[in-house]
Design a protein around this motif. Sequence first.
Motif: not given
Length: 409
Positions: A183-189, A406-407, A42-45
């Motif tokens: 490499e840390l987990p990446q947020a979508p976009g 990010a807002q 799950n990259k969205n951790e």
Amino acid sequence: MVRSFLFRLMHIQGRFQVFLGILLLPLCFLSCTGCENPVTGNKNETHFSLATWNLQAFFDGQETGTEYTDYTVKASWNEVSYKNRLKSLDTALTQWPEPQTRGAAKGPDIFALLEVENAAVLESLRSGPFAQFMYHYSAFAANPGAPLGLGLLSRFPILAVKSHSLQTADYSTPRPMLEAEIELPQAPGAPQERLHLFVCHWKSKLGDLEETELVRRASAQLVNRRIVELSRQQAGTEPLVLVVGDLNENADEYTRQGTRFVTALMPADTSVVMRDCPDTNHEINSKASINFFSYDAFRACSFINLTGSSSDVSIPDTGPITLYCPWYTSVWNGSYAYRGNWETIDHILLSPGFFNGSGWEYTAFSVIDHTPFSNEAGFPNSFNPRTGSGVSDHLPIMAEFHRIEAQKE
């Protein structure tokens, strides 16, 4: 898949040398097992944690001539002793605290281990006692002929490793500094964020205090240099940097030494004369007469400022860097005890990138101080190679991080 690197950078000035170049020698190992890690699928951790622990002389059962006296055949240390220690550690790690984040896997996502004999021992640790934490990436570094080295276990991909060795004309540090890019987990976009991790085990205080302080200051200078380099390479962004490990230097070392001399770790609120930074071509006054001068375009300072205030953390182009030290605000007294007195020589030091209000941010610090990691007196439950009892003479320490989304506009 195993890739071997040794990076050495060479600089000679007077009697001082620091090595950091490129050689294909089996002294720094980067390993990936499986590479498809179910824990990091799950990259969205939104959270991750990191721990560091001095395992106290984790030797295998094979005698090669570099072992400490208590870990030789003559002292009745053998393969059975080693296997029993692995089993004992496995049992201890079942008592690791449960994660506070719902759905998170048990154990830290990244674990820096000190005093590991070799890459094979690190692999035995990864596939044995630490298997319950499901690490698929590892790295190891040691100096040639050294009895012990540095290990790194990670659930996240380790993209690159470097091993920085430090040497003077009279003394070579027993352990290198392991630098890893993770490499840390990446947020979508969101852009991919990487952690720059420096795993260290600095010179101990055995011997003349001021003489050994010089070697620790040289290690601090190397850290200063690399962090400033990273900051310059990533102009416009703040790199995520952690300096972790057993630095053999208390957070308040300068005060403990009666402010008699500059230490490798200095309080940021102390006014130290700028001549103590080599920006003014200062020659450190010592019996060894070791000079610290420019490596190339800039001169790195030979101490690191520590602060307990996130607003004071900084990476200037000149002078010492200032890193956040959790010990300054910690409710714990230390992670190591010497003659019944607590010491804060194990560290997780944080760069400004963890306090800028976006991306990955620092959350909390803790010391794993319950049994079996501690004894009945509350001090570290030291391992006894004669009886096979105990765990380690250091307590593990851990830092936790969360991601600020990010807002949306």
